[in-house]
Design an enzyme around this catalytic site. Structure first.
Site, PDB file in Angstrom:
ATOM      1  N   CYS A 258      10.223   4.764  -3.215  1.00  0.00           N
ATOM      2  CA  CYS A 258       9.495   3.846  -2.342  1.00  0.00           C
ATOM      3  C   CYS A 258       8.189   3.345  -2.955  1.00  0.00           C
ATOM      4  CB  CYS A 258       9.225   4.519  -0.995  1.00  0.00           C
ATOM      5  SG  CYS A 258      10.715   5.230  -0.276  1.00  0.00           S
TER       6      CYS A 258
ATOM      7  N   HIS B 274       1.417   3.234   4.132  1.00  0.00           N
ATOM      8  CA  HIS B 274       2.819   3.519   3.827  1.00  0.00           C
ATOM      9  C   HIS B 274       3.580   3.852   5.106  1.00  0.00           C
ATOM     10  CE1 HIS B 274       6.312   4.763   1.578  1.00  0.00           C
ATOM     11  NE2 HIS B 274       6.297   5.948   2.162  1.00  0.00           N
TER      12      HIS B 274
ATOM     13  N   GLU C 221      -0.788  10.851   5.529  1.00  0.00           N
ATOM     14  CA  GLU C 221      -1.500   9.706   4.952  1.00  0.00           C
ATOM     15  C   GLU C 221      -2.840   9.493   5.624  1.00  0.00           C
ATOM     16  OE1 GLU C 221      -0.792   5.003   3.761  1.00  0.00           O
ATOM     17  OE2 GLU C 221       0.576   5.991   5.174  1.00  0.00           O
TER      18      GLU C 221
ATOM     19  N   LYS D 167       5.897  -1.624   8.513  1.00  0.00           N
ATOM     20  CA  LYS D 167       7.243  -1.046   8.636  1.00  0.00           C
ATOM     21  C   LYS D 167       7.675  -0.929  10.091  1.00  0.00           C
ATOM     22  CE  LYS D 167       7.251   1.688   4.352  1.00  0.00           C
ATOM     23  NZ  LYS D 167       5.856   1.521   3.890  1.00  0.00           N
TER      24      LYS D 167
ATOM     25  N   HIS E 154      11.853   0.120   6.694  1.00  0.00           N
ATOM     26  CA  HIS E 154      11.413   0.574   5.377  1.00  0.00           C
ATOM     27  C   HIS E 154      12.320  -0.032   4.306  1.00  0.00           C
ATOM     28  CE1 HIS E 154       9.907   2.782   2.141  1.00  0.00           C
ATOM     29  NE2 HIS E 154       9.992   4.031   2.596  1.00  0.00           N
TER      30      HIS E 154
ATOM     31  N   PHE F  33       9.847   9.423  -2.518  1.00  0.00           N
ATOM     32  CA  PHE F  33      10.553  10.670  -2.813  1.00  0.00           C
ATOM     33  C   PHE F  33      10.344  11.020  -4.287  1.00  0.00           C
ATOM     34  CE2 PHE F  33      14.078  10.345   0.669  1.00  0.00           C
ATOM     35  CZ  PHE F  33      13.121  10.582   1.634  1.00  0.00           C
TER      36      PHE F  33
END
Length: 409
Positions: A163, A301, A312, A333, A338, A397
């Site tokens: 991502c 994010h 975050e 998002k 996403h 990830f």
């Protein structure tokens, strides 16, 4: 002394629209681009919704004969690139072709074509596999086809870092311009994996929302009842240029790409970690020579996962201190889903439009704000604010993190 890097063109294909104008309209108005999956029957799946691109027609850019040779993520990237080049007013002459490169981030690549041709192999045998199969599915072919279609002979590569892919591609491309190895770069990301294997795989690891009875409001960062992200698809493309070159050719300049930071958690394959995001944001500020209290807006994010959103915000508090409560934060998002490898590119576009318009886009679907989300996350409705400096975060990830900082000119 490094060259300054500016943004002169933008293009989008997203669940909110098939161009930049309609995408921004949807984002600024707080529209949801998410609904029940239509690309396949999702009835057997734990998660049954996605941010799908709707009514996409590549024909004005990609001839039908070429469409048969390309996975959908490549087509998204080509159409978004054409819009971005037109927006920048950029003609790629034979001489200039050696001064413009391509860097496009991809999270997964041609999974749609892999699934299709695996089924053809099982049913009809190996001789029925198209000779274009490999160029359809390998991740670098979005950048490769952009280079071919638009005659770009400089750097040509793709970053695959989950991502964070788009932010890495954008930031790494800026470095190429800064050191004088190119005058311009086509950058961003693309993704098209609303497919059975992708949705089934992410659902199996319990990463996706299962609010199947309320698909349009399933993506709800910061809401107390958030239960996972919603997969999306599309492409975002920016044109980056050397500041001096852009001014000399009379280009309209959106903003400066002033900072880029990155880090690795070295912690866990998927679980969030505080120190990695902190270090990526700190590096971005240091690279831009910007103090934390100068930042007006952060496109977070924030994917709508229970632990990720809080992690975050905690990182933002650590980096920005008391000023964290003065920063406007939002997660687009909540509207797009996403976009995986393309997420950072779409969110860079949103950050730049927020600066240009003086409008902080909302985080929609917040019905019951989580008490741990105690910063200004712009719930449900956009608000006016002068934005001189905006940051955009992407964490992926594998514990990979990348942040960009845009500054008004």
């Amino acid at each position: 002394m490094k060259n300054r890097v500016v943004v002169t063109g933008m293009g989008c294909i997203s669940p909110l629209g098939n161009d930049a104008k309609s995408t921004w309209k949807g984002v600024s108005e707080g529209q949801s681009g998410i609904d029940r999956i239509t690309k396949f029957d999702p009835a057997a799946f734990r998660s049954q919704m996605a941010g799908e691109v709707k009514g996409f027609d590549p024909a004005p850019v990609v001839a039908p004969s070429d469409q048969k040779k390309m996975d959908l993520f490549i087509q998204y990237a080509l159409v978004a690139t054409k819009e971005a080049l037109d927006d920048a007013g950029m003609e790629i002459s034979e001489d200039f072709s050696y001064d413009i490169g391509v860097s496009v981030g991809i999270g997964i690549g041609g999974l749609m074509s892999i699934e299709k041709y695996h089924q053809i192999y099982l049913e009809k045998g190996p001789r029925r596999i198209t000779p274009f199969f490999i160029p359809m599915v390998i991740s670098n072919m979005a950048a490769g086809q952009i280079s071919l279609y638009f005659n770009c002979r400089n750097y040509n590569s793709s970053t695959v870092s989950a991502c964070s892919s788009s932010n890495h591609s954008i930031g790494d491309a800026a470095r190429i311009i800064e050191r004088g190895d190119a005058k311009a770069m086509i950058v961003g990301g693309a993704e098209a994996v609303v497919t059975p294997l992708a949705v089934g795989g992410f659902a199996a690891m319990k990463a996706l929302s299962t609010r199947n009875d309320e698909p349009t409001s399933a993506s709800r960062p910061y809401d107390k009842n958030r239960d996972g992200f919603v997969i999306g698809e599309g492409s975002g493309i920016l044109i980056l240029e050397n500041w001096d070159y852009a001014r000399a050719r009379g280009a309209r300049i959106y903003c400066e790409l002033a900072g880029y930071g990155f880090s690795a958690d070295a912690h866990h394959m998927t679980a969030p970690n505080l120190s990695g995001p902190v270090r990526s944001m700190e590096m971005t500020l240091r690279d831009a020579q910007v103090n934390p209290d100068q930042v007006d807006y952060i496109n977070a994010h924030a994917t709508s996962t229970p632990t990720g959103d809080i992690n975050e915000l905690d990182a933002i508090k650590q980096v920005f201190g008391d000023h964290a409560h003065n920063v406007s934060i939002s997660s687009s998002k909540s509207m797009s889903g996403h976009l995986l490898g393309a997420a950072g590119a779409l969110e860079a576009f949103v950050s730049i439009k927020a600066m240009e318009t003086g409008l902080v886009p909302p985080t929609i679907n917040i019905e019951n704000l989580d008490s741990e989300c105690d910063l200004d996350v712009t719930p449900n409705k956009a608000k006016e604010r002068e934005i001189q400096i905006a940051m955009s975060n992407s964490f992926g990830f594998g514990g990979t993190n990348a942040a960009l900082l845009f500054r008004a000119i």
